[in-house]
Design a protein around this motif. Sequence first.
Motif: not given
Lengths: 275, 306
Positions: A274-275, B40-43
Amino acid sequence: MTTLTLEHEHEHEREQAPVRVERAAPAPIPMSRIVAVEARKSFDTRSGFWLLASIAITAVIATAAVILWAPDDELTYASFGAAVGFPMAVILPMIAILSVTSEWSQRSGLTSFTLVPHRGRVVTAKAVVAVGIAVASMVLAFAIGAVGNLVGTTIAGTDVVWDMGLDDFLYIVGANVLGLLMGFMLGVLIRNSAGAIVAYFVYSLVLPSLSEVLAASQSWWGDLRPWVDFNYTQSFLFEGGFTGEQWANLAVSGGLWLVVPLTIGLWAVLRSEVK
Amino acid sequence: MITVESLTKTYGGFTAVDGVTFTARAGRVTGFLGPNGAGKSTTMRIMVGLTPATSGTAHIDGRRFAELPNPGLEVGVLLDASAQHAGRTGREILTIAQRTMGLPARRVDELLDLVSLTPEEAGRRVRNYSLGMRQRLGIATALLGDPEVLILDEPANGLDPAGIRWMRDLLRGYADQGGTVLLSSHLLHEIEVIADDLVVIGQGRIVAQGTKAELLAAAGTLVRTPDVSTLARALMDADVEFGHAADALRVEADPDLVGRIALAAGVALTELRAADGAGLEEMFLELTSDTQRDTQRDATSEGAAA
Ligand SMILES: Nc1ncnc2c1ncn2[C@@H]1O[C@H](COP(=O)(O)OP(=O)(O)OP(=O)(O)O)[C@@H](O)[C@H]1O
Ligand SMILES: [Mg+2]
């Protein structure tokens, strides 16, 4: 370097003394609360609100149309029931589709699935709300139809005819709930508003006529059709009366068109990003 | 406390997050720093269960995020402030979160007040919000449940200077009360001012981590003296690395340490300051420009050990 740096660092490091008191572990979020929140989410946007309002509005318009244009001998409750039921078959699946797909298309799922990190619970709550809306809408629409029947016959000066029983009503509600669940399934499977809506119209408008053409020319399809054409089997629900074999047809074709893809869709929802 | 262990995320053949391990401690602000596309956002998405990890784990106070009974009361999350239904009003978005968490309705007004959104603005649809207003709303959603852990992806994004100042003080206050604050940024200056600890990521890998003091020290000092050779010897004795630059030395230690070494060696200094452009900025650019360099890896492990 290391040892000297350490000394230096201590001067800068903040005293590590958390003053927050240990809190009691919060209670788990009850399912009833998730359902209530999902119900709220279904009409707190302009599009959601008008979609719900359109149920009542189209029921009134359909009822008025029957009063205005139906011949006097057709001013019976069945006519009103058929007229108010028709727009439901289009609006209810849209409500179900958007309740699911907006989490992805509008990206609100980032918050929803973080506040409730069990997507199955959120999706279940959406299904409960959608079915609840379907049942309530049908009751409302048929109530409007009943008023129309009284008003229409009074204007025309004919006798009031209640030619629809409770079982007829339940069959129609059942058919509409199935239609709504088809929309719900497509929403879960496709997770994109435009895509799911198009898919629903292909399923409900294009496929039946293809099937009809095929059945007319190929006898094997004519025999197989009740078992695999969910639209076709469902259509009997609108005509009341259901034999044992028709129930079996409904179960088999429903399994094929509803249960299997819904299972695949749910599996994907639980695993997707979910993004 | 947030504990991330050997976290890896691959998309097809591409590794977005590569064996990331770090801890964000309670009572401290941890800055998660890296250039665009560093991971960063993925983590952060993996931490809160929105993205499944390929391998590795992320725990909040020892529990997986999905195990938290009512996550909003324990972890405040802001990943993308514009990820909201554009047709809802700001107040409605907060109300939905408030109801989901089971909080009293007055929390919504308290938080709107805290993030300085007026009642009139709160009644507008988010579609018509400015970037900074969305950000404030996102921060309000994260803080609504008064959580002890905050995970914020670029929270300063779009805030005006007063807003940035306000947020900085707010996060400082949270950490000082024992909260755990993890915030990401690609802007060094932002994080340099507020963070106690830093985790620097580049191309999916941690390239440096430690306290801000440690990493600043690693950025080096410029020292000038008429007696270069004596100071060089003293630095060698102290096991501090340095390089020659004309009549000066560029020392891989912070000015405080270099000054003390010089004092002990009895060397008079004409100049002592953080090396030219040293700040974190240079270290950051240097560290992230090429994550493969062995020297940086050494710096990392040293920093972590210290
Ligand atoms: N679904 C996906 N498929 C392929 N690659 C992806 C996917 N999601 C993320 N990536 C890649 O993973 C890398 C890390 O992205 P991420 O959003 O975590 O970066 P970031 O550090 O937050 O950057 P920024 O500072 O720009 O926000 C990027 O190269 C991105 O393109
Ligand atoms: Mg990012």
